[in-house]
Design an enzyme around this catalytic site. Structure first.
Site, PDB file in Angstrom:
ATOM      1  N   SER B 129       0.847  -1.204   0.000  1.00 40.06           N
ATOM      2  CA  SER B 129       0.000   0.000   0.000  1.00 40.06           C
ATOM      3  C   SER B 129       0.873   1.242   0.000  1.00 40.06           C
ATOM      4  O   SER B 129       0.545   2.223   0.634  1.00 40.06           O
ATOM      5  CB  SER B 129      -0.944   0.020   1.200  1.00 40.06           C
ATOM      6  N   CYS B 130       2.005   1.183  -0.730  1.00 41.21           N
ATOM      7  CA  CYS B 130       2.921   2.315  -0.782  1.00 41.21           C
ATOM      8  C   CYS B 130       2.176   3.570  -1.217  1.00 41.21           C
ATOM      9  O   CYS B 130       1.370   3.525  -2.161  1.00 41.21           O
ATOM     10  CB  CYS B 130       4.049   2.035  -1.773  1.00 41.21           C
TER      11      CYS B 130
END
Lengths: 141, 246, 111
Positions: B129-130
């Protein structure tokens, strides 16, 4: 059906009534190549897998979630681990069941705990004693 | 996106935060890990407090300011396209904060994705979930979900339609799967009808969803509307995520 | 960042530049990777050279030393998904040098 929420709840429950064909396993002697590849596949690589339209939600952050995020980042800041190690642990090492079953930040704190034990910063007994102690602190008197 | 899920004044099934008595297993684990880490000298309470302060200070207002400035200042936009990380300093965001060398998760390699009338970017991190936290704050829950991460790369137009965004086939949709150390944000096309607007007015229509690429900015649209799952024990002094700059 | 071992190999040369056609290698997959299944074996174009850093398979295990050039690769959605109906759509994602093979074209092939 008197309300929309009840209808949506029914959709969810009915969706969980799926046929399931379980292949009993007991120490397989062999895996075909395709199964081996799938078993070795890192769980976090989900791009392109099928899924259904859902109502995308926001979520109000819990106190423990913010604390978890900060603890994990501060452990990185202090050189105890890197974010990449965290991703390896929290998104892959824990396996499919925990990966898909745990809350997002649940995996973060689980992986931090696991890392501290693996790298001998704390012993597992210390961790378990501490968990028991924190629980008893919060028990209703 | 039209307000398709109003909360005001209806009897929608909104879970009111219950009276919290019992501590949860995750709350216990979090406390245990933090206390042990401090007891073993891995970090101090002050370290934790300082990083918490930074975490609570971030939000999408910085991203909104960045877009508004790029829309009104062509020389800034050129600098932004050339070196995103450096240009962020001009709107008060230093990717090196709060450690001096960047956060462990966000790094210091920011790149802006410039939309044109024939190119629309949308961002996902399929692997985790950068997210460009220094510019946008914490990621929304749906961005972290396996559902979004599975579907966006393969069915982008369907997923965008679920957000209320439908683009003609002539427009190239470019999905950015942010899988390494670069962090991205969308620079949307400046909407028509905003030609005489101030930076502040412009920033107010650049919401977080516009900067991820699941919405387009337009006059009158100043909030991203999604259902909200309330916390049992919310963070008390949290900034309001998802709001554009005032 | 403290590491038990350092393997101070010099940075590997950066083989590619913007515009090069490259194919993503389908290396064996075990324990950890950041090279997605859906791009393996697919050909794309170098869209940008980004930075030099540790490769994820090393960094995730605190293995220090080898730095590689990272690149953003652009793919056509139609090359990634055979059923994809729209001609113009693309996808970009990022890899270190070792994950890419040069594509021999008429221009690239040594005479």
């Amino acid at each position: 059906m008197t309300s929309r929420p009840e209808l949506h709840q029914q959709y969810d429950i009915i969706a969980s009534l799926q046929p399931a064909l379980h292949v009993p396993q007991n120490c397989n002697y062999e895996n075909p190549d395709s199964l081996f590849r799938a078993l070795m596949h890192p769980p976090h690589d989900v791009g392109g897998q099928h899924d259904v339209p859902v109502y995308y939600e926001e979520k109000e952050e819990e106190e423990w979630e913010l604390n978890t995020y900060v603890t994990c980042e501060v452990l990185g800041w202090k050189g105890i681990w890197s974010a990449e190690e965290r991703r390896r642990r929290a998104d892959n090492d824990l396996g499919y069941t925990l990966y898909l079953g745990m809350p997002y930040y649940g995996r973060w704190i689980w992986s931090a705990a696991r890392m501290l034990v693996d790298k001998k910063h704390i012993s597992l007994t210390e961790l378990l004693d501490k968990i028991a102690e924190v629980k008893s602190r919060h028990e209703k008197k | 996106m039209a307000d398709k899920h109003s909360h005001a004044g209806d009897d929608h099934d909104h879970k009111a935060a219950p009276m919290v008595e019992e501590i949860t297993d995750y709350e216990v684990l979090e406390i245990a890990v933090r206390e042990l880490a401090i007891e073993h000298g891995l970090f101090t309470t002050e370290d934790h407090r300082k990083f918490t302060e930074w975490a609570e200070s971030i939000g999408p207002a910085a991203g909104s300011r960045l877009v508004a400035k790029a829309w009104t200042d062509p020389a800034f936009k050129a600098r932004l396209l050339k070196d995103g990380t450096e240009a962020c300093k001009e709107v008060g965001v230093d990717w090196a904060e709060p450690t001096g060398v960047g956060t462990p998760s966000d790094y210091t390699n920011f790149r802006i994705l410039e939309d044109t009338p024939t190119l629309h970017h949308v961002i996902v991190c399929t692997l985790c979930s950068c997210y460009p936290r220094p510019l946008l704050g914490m990621s929304p829950e749906w961005y972290r979900s396996t559902n979004y991460r599975r579907r966006l790369v393969r069915w982008p137009r369907e997923v965008l339609a679920e957000f209320g965004l439908i683009l003609p086939p002539e427009v190239e949709i470019r999905i950015e799967d942010s899988n390494q150390k670069c962090r991205f944000m969308v620079l949307p096309v400046r909407p028509q009808g905003t030609e005489k607007w101030t930076e502040q007015q412009l920033a107010a229509i650049v919401t977080r969803d516009c900067m991820i690429g699941v919405a387009l900015p337009r006059p009158g649209r100043t909030a991203d509307v999604h259902p909200v799952h309330e916390a049992r024990r919310p963070v008390h002094s949290a900034s309001e995520h998802g709001k554009a700059a005032e | 960042m403290k590491k038990n071992e350092t393997l101070r190999t010099p940075s590997t040369p950066s083989r590619f530049k913007v515009g090069d056609r490259v194919q993503v290698r389908d290396m064996p997959n075990m324990f950890y990777t950041r090279t997605q299944n859906y791009v393996r074996g697919v050909t794309g174009t170098i869209a940008a050279c980004t930075y030099k850093d540790l490769i994820p398979e090393d960094e995730a295990f605190n293995y220090d030393g080898r730095l590689e050039q990272y690149y953003i690769i652009r793919f056509r959605q139609k090359d990634l998904w055979e059923e994809y109906p729209f001609d113009n759509d693309t996808l970009q994602t990022e890899f270190p040098d070792r994950w890419l093979d040069p594509l021999e074209t008429g221009q690239n092939r040594k005479k």
